[in-house]
Design an enzyme around this catalytic site. Structure first.
Site, PDB file in Angstrom:
ATOM      1  N   ASN A 273       0.848  -1.194   0.000  1.00 38.49           N
ATOM      2  CA  ASN A 273       0.000   0.000   0.000  1.00 38.49           C
ATOM      3  C   ASN A 273       0.881   1.240   0.000  1.00 38.49           C
ATOM      4  OD1 ASN A 273      -2.830   1.202   0.476  1.00 38.49           O
ATOM      5  ND2 ASN A 273      -1.609   2.197   2.060  1.00 38.49           N
ATOM      6  N   GLU A 274       0.743   2.050  -1.056  1.00 41.82           N
ATOM      7  CA  GLU A 274       1.430   3.338  -1.131  1.00 41.82           C
ATOM      8  C   GLU A 274       2.929   3.214  -0.823  1.00 41.82           C
ATOM      9  OE1 GLU A 274      -2.287   6.346  -0.090  1.00 41.82           O
ATOM     10  OE2 GLU A 274      -0.839   5.885   1.483  1.00 41.82           O
TER      11      GLU A 274
ATOM     12  N   GLU B 161      -7.891   5.352  -4.352  1.00 39.32           N
ATOM     13  CA  GLU B 161      -8.336   6.040  -3.137  1.00 39.32           C
ATOM     14  C   GLU B 161      -8.576   7.509  -3.436  1.00 39.32           C
ATOM     15  OE1 GLU B 161      -5.860   5.802   0.317  1.00 39.32           O
ATOM     16  OE2 GLU B 161      -5.406   3.678   0.055  1.00 39.32           O
TER      17      GLU B 161
ATOM     18  N   TRP C  41      -5.188  14.222   8.025  1.00 41.15           N
ATOM     19  CA  TRP C  41      -3.750  14.318   8.257  1.00 41.15           C
ATOM     20  C   TRP C  41      -3.164  15.668   7.856  1.00 41.15           C
ATOM     21  CZ3 TRP C  41      -2.564  15.074   3.241  1.00 41.15           C
ATOM     22  CH2 TRP C  41      -3.354  14.428   2.274  1.00 41.15           C
TER      23      TRP C  41
ATOM     24  N   HIS D 129     -11.015  10.571   9.410  1.00 42.34           N
ATOM     25  CA  HIS D 129     -10.988  10.569   7.945  1.00 42.34           C
ATOM     26  C   HIS D 129     -12.394  10.237   7.447  1.00 42.34           C
ATOM     27  CE1 HIS D 129      -9.895   9.557   3.835  1.00 42.34           C
ATOM     28  NE2 HIS D 129      -8.631   9.851   4.068  1.00 42.34           N
TER      29      HIS D 129
END
Length: 670
Positions: free
Chosen positions: A158-159, A316, A324, A367
């Site tokens: 992921n990322e 996403e 954030w 979030h």
């Protein structure tokens, strides 16, 4: 090697429509909630979810012991609901037992700080212990689910690169030395490339070469540039290692990982894009950007370019605020739809969010989500349901392509090099220069691709190089051939300065492009903080000026004041059937009009300045000449667009002019 051929016969396996959904983390919730999730997903039109991305510790609670029961039930539930699965390999967060067994592979920062493990991110990417553990869990997942009928996609890690992209530990240092030996073969070649005669840094043994950790003052820039290349390749190796396992054990299912095209500067995504089967990207609005819709479009166009024009996945984005940033601004009503449809307009055939259900615990509990804390009666969820319905109505655009008239050069290695210490000014930001050129064309409704300087540019009428600090001989030859063949090139300031080793080219400050542009930069003349200069043609520059000596180039704009007063500011020369323009100062998107308009006219590129600047206009082109015009109105007032066609969102037939409501979107087939 990537399995791009997997996609030649269609979109993702088992997917016959635009994809809509997001990250689904049922392990955060008791199982009685799962049935409610499936019912609400059906109501929203969700047809693809990403699962298992952060679940390594649950799937392998002890080394070599696996528990897949809960994941079996999740996948079967999704399959029964007709929802396709993007299954993650959970290697972004090793289990606590892994850290306990291998404390030495915790990542080390440039200043020597050893990071704790109570967060997310990768360990040292060169760690053999991590490689072994990652392959083991990936193998188990692929063996169990590789042929499951619900599976459409594998989602590795992921990322990559966020939040850790470089590790300065001893394991990394040893791997870096091996990488350097393969690259340079001899110490003599390394010493030459790095210019180690400066400051007495010459290496006499390979064991003397370390990582460019924090030092008394600035480090050797060539050393740091090579370490950035090495770090990118080590992370890429982590991906391809898992991908190869998945290709072997789950043939026919494409493999991807989620990029962050403009938000993760440490990854050279031109290289990564060649290794994934389908390009996927994460994008989040920046609250500090007053025109965030432009930054979103830039990111989407860059992602489409990485995908080579093929369909790509918005893996996403957010339904409203993120958690954030210093100030996390909620999206206004209708903004989520505009954001989503802008990505669709620019080539995404999958619109996904982070995440499905808002978390009650953990670092991202504030979030936003598709299903927010306020529940199914909330405004956000109602907008999600409407978006799902709209995407079903827009399925005709699936597989169509975006055609661009212009390209902007983007090279991560050049950006890495220019970002290093001790440049002539701290105010010259290459990504901001790119943004200004891009925004000028965005406002003019000119669709843009991004390209590497060595890519085939022949399809573009105009190529812009706003910030090409590092240019190789191969790149310069490519740009020269482009111009000679009839292309129109615009080069921004401080370009063609260094080669691949961050060594200054011979022949002046712009030695690499001196012959192409037929202008010599005798000296660079940065301006004081907030400094500006006046140019002929009622133009203004900022941040940067240069003392130019035109050779065979024509002066088209002069400095009227400032340190280069009376000298050329913008030059142009003809080469073959094309032109090469040089802009030696920083111009914002408003001022760029006076410089770019003549070039666009020469190239035959029309602008649509009669329309409001904040009407986003882009088209996708399908089979048999079908064109899908996306008109996205970011303004507070309606706009009349002179276009005929059928509106895929409303079913209305428009004969001559479509009214785009304030904050609204229309998609017209013509």
């Amino acid at each position: 090697m990537s399995n791009q051929s997997l996609l030649t016969e269609g979109w993702l396996p088992g997917v016959r429509s635009l994809s809509f959904g997001g990250d689904y983390n049922p392990e955060q919730w008791p199982e009685e909630v799962w049935a409610e999730d499936l019912e609400l997903m059906r109501r929203a039109g969700v047809n693809l979810v990403s699962i298992g991305i952060f679940s390594w510790g649950l799937l392998e609670p002890r080394p070599g012991e696996f528990d897949f029961g809960w994941l079996d039930r999740v996948i079967e539930g999704l399959h029964g609901a007709g929802i396709r699965v993007d299954l993650g390999t959970p290697t972004v967060v090793p289990p606590q037992w892994f850290w306990q067994q291998n404390p030495h592979v915790r990542p080390v920062m440039r200043d020597g700080t050893v990071l704790a493990t109570a967060s997310r991110g990768i360990c040292c990417p060169s760690s053999p212990e991590y490689a072994e553990a990652a392959v083991r869990i990936t193998t188990e997942l692929a063996s169990r689910y590789g042929d499951h009928p619900a599976l459409s996609l594998w989602h590795v890690h992921n990322e990559y690169g966020a939040p850790v992209s470089e590790c300065y530990c001893e394991v990394s240092a040893a791997a870096f030395r091996e990488w350097l030996q393969a690259r340079y073969q001899t110490l003599e070649a390394l010493n030459h490339a790095w210019g180690t005669a400066f400051w007495g840094q010459t290496y006499g043994e390979w064991a003397q070469v370390g990582v460019p950790a924090q030092s008394a003052t600035t480090s050797n820039p060539a050393h740091r540039l090579d370490f950035a290349r090495f770090s990118n390749e080590e992370l890429l190796g982590c991906f391809t290692r898992e991908r190869d396992v998945l290709h072997e054990l789950s043939p026919g299912i494409p493999v991807t990982t989620n990029f962050m095209a403009t938000n993760c500067p440490s990854m050279d995504l031109w290289k990564w894009s060649r290794e994934v089967d389908v390009v996927a990207n994460d994008h989040y609005l920046t609250a500090a950007d007053p025109r965030s819709q432009v930054g979103l479009a830039l990111d989407a166009d860059l992602t489409r370019s990485l995908a080579g024009g093929h369909p790509w996945i918005l893996m996403e984005h957010s339904s409203s605020a993120v958690n954030w940033q210093p100030r996390n601004l909620a999206k206004a009503p209708g903004e989520m739809a505009r954001n989503s449809l802008s990505h669709l307009a620019r080539g995404a055939d999958a619109i996904l969010f982070f995440q499905w259900r808002a978390s009650r615990r953990g670092a991202e509990k504030f979030h936003s989500a598709m299903l927010p804390h306020a529940g199914a009666n909330s405004r956000v969820f109602q907008e999600i349901v409407q978006l799902g319905a709209d995407l079903q109505g827009l399925d005709a655009v699936r597989g169509s392509q975006v055609k661009a008239q212009a390209a902007i050069l983007w090279d991560w290695e050049s950006l890495w090099a220019q970002d290093l210490d001790w440049r002539p000014t701290v105010d010259l930001f290459p990504r901001q220069q790119v943004r200004e050129y891009y925004e000028r064309l965005w406002r003019d409704k000119v669709t843009v691709d991004f390209a590497h300087p060595t890519a085939d540019l022949s399809a573009y009428q105009v190529v812009l190089a706003p910030a090409s600090y590092l240019l190789t001989a191969e790149a310069v030859a490519n740009l020269t051939a482009y111009v000679e063949g009839g292309g129109h090139l615009v080069v921004g300031p401080f370009s063609g300065v260094v080669d691949q080793d961050d060594a200054v080219h011979e022949g002046g400050w712009n030695g690499a492009v001196r012959d192409l542009l037929q202008v010599s930069v005798e000296e660079v003349l940065p301006l004081p903080a907030d400094g500006q200069v006046t140019l002929s043609g009622d133009l203004r520059g900022s941040i940067w000026t240069e003392d130019l000596l035109p050779l065979e180039a024509e002066t088209v704009v002069e400095y009227l004041d400032g340190p280069a007063a009376g000298k050329a500011a913008v030059t142009r020369r003809t080469l073959g059937s094309g032109t090469a323009t040089y802009v030696s100062t920083v111009l914002d998107h408003e001022t760029l009009t006076g410089v770019l308009d003549p070039v666009l006219k020469l190239a035959g590129v029309s602008v649509q300045r009669e329309l409001p600047w904040d009407l986003e206009l882009v088209s996708r082109h399908g089979n048999e000449g079908a064109e899908y015009v996306f008109a996205i109105n970011h303004a507070a007032t309606p706009v009349d667009l002179p276009v005929a066609g059928s509106d895929l969102l409303t079913g209305e037939n428009v004969s001559d002019s479509a009214k785009i409501p304030a904050g609204g979107v229309r998609v017209l087939r013509r």
